[in-house]
Scaffold this active site. Sequence first.
Site, mmCIF file in Angstrom:
data_model
loop_
_atom_site.group_PDB
_atom_site.id
_atom_site.type_symbol
_atom_site.label_atom_id
_atom_site.label_comp_id
_atom_site.label_asym_id
_atom_site.label_seq_id
_atom_site.Cartn_x
_atom_site.Cartn_y
_atom_site.Cartn_z
ATOM 1 N N TYR A 162 -4.280 9.654 -2.067
ATOM 2 C CA TYR A 162 -5.078 10.875 -2.068
ATOM 3 C C TYR A 162 -5.766 11.016 -0.713
ATOM 4 C CZ TYR A 162 -4.561 10.617 -7.201
ATOM 5 O OH TYR A 162 -4.067 10.536 -8.485
ATOM 6 N N GLY A 165 -8.904 29.505 -17.301
ATOM 7 C CA GLY A 165 -8.989 30.964 -17.278
ATOM 8 C C GLY A 165 -9.762 31.502 -16.095
ATOM 9 N N LEU A 181 -6.857 20.015 -17.867
ATOM 10 C CA LEU A 181 -7.100 21.454 -17.707
ATOM 11 C C LEU A 181 -5.908 22.165 -17.072
ATOM 12 C CD1 LEU A 181 -10.804 21.307 -16.474
ATOM 13 C CD2 LEU A 181 -9.947 21.658 -18.798
ATOM 14 N N GLY A 182 -4.752 21.495 -17.056
ATOM 15 C CA GLY A 182 -3.575 22.132 -16.484
ATOM 16 C C GLY A 182 -3.784 22.495 -15.028
ATOM 17 N N ARG A 183 -4.425 21.591 -14.268
ATOM 18 C CA ARG A 183 -4.737 21.810 -12.854
ATOM 19 C C ARG A 183 -5.515 23.109 -12.642
ATOM 20 N NH1 ARG A 183 0.371 19.368 -12.929
ATOM 21 N NH2 ARG A 183 0.304 17.315 -11.955
#
Length: 319
Positions: free
Chosen positions: A54, A209, A202-204
């Site tokens: 990273y 939303g 959180l799905g990236r």
Amino acid sequence: MTAPGGTGLRVGPIGLGCMGMSGTYGPADWDRSVATIHRALDLGVTLFDTADIYGRGHNEVLLGRALHGRRDGVQIATKFGIDRSLGRDGQWARGEAGYVRASCDASLLRLGVDEIDLYYVHRPPSDVEVEETIGAMAELVDAGKVRHLGVSEFDAGLLQRAHAVHPIAVMQSEYSLWTREVEATAPVLADLGIGLVAFSPLGRGFLTGELDRTALTPTDFRARNARFVGAAGDANEALAAEVRRIATRLGASPAQVAISWVYAQRQRLGIEIVAIPGTTNPDNVERNVAALGVDLDAEARDALAPLADLVHGERYGVG
């Protein structure tokens, strides 16, 4: 979570993924990232997840500096095994014993610690058999450089082979409303008493939303990811909208619903789960921790269950 299986690893109920603090999702902001880590500490978060790739070591240095003077009671998890010395397009998974030892020493130096609480092999090695890799990791435990071992994105067969060499405390895999492949490995996790650390719950950011896909910068890898761009990205907005609808009804945020769903799967899968949502915003840490208090009713669970079947695009595909 106390990871079963006798390894003795104890972590808090939710962790913090630090990858995004080192440029993965756009420019890095040192001060804001440190503030986010400190807010997590203040809220009782104890598990902090990083890796040597990273930011090419930047993330480990950042985390080590942020935790300076606050090391007690904190579990630092880092990873090795993805070699990007030839660039991202030429990356490969390594696990030879000498590389394992050198990677650990480099991570200890960057983190500024004497011992790593949880050391993962980042992907199954492609250059040697997994027994060599885990055997070298076990030697690090014996040397007092590492406390517990983990693996990331292993299949059931490799997981069993790894665990036969040395007890594996946890496996890390992507797990969320729209990524559920790891469920196929859950029976082996349960049988061996290995916990699951769920990254990208959180799905990236998609499932919050709140993501403006048109504002993604060229350095943000999501700008090229198949789930975020083009027709697939447009179609996936329906998933985010459904999570948002459920959140509104429950009086929660979409992020809290997505995280709560991950935790709600523990009984169904028969395994311990800890999520490590990532953020560079101190306010989001508070929101994510509060997700532990959100209970999904039957209506919400029934509505969320089929969402993974509606996803367009591969999770690591290029759009």
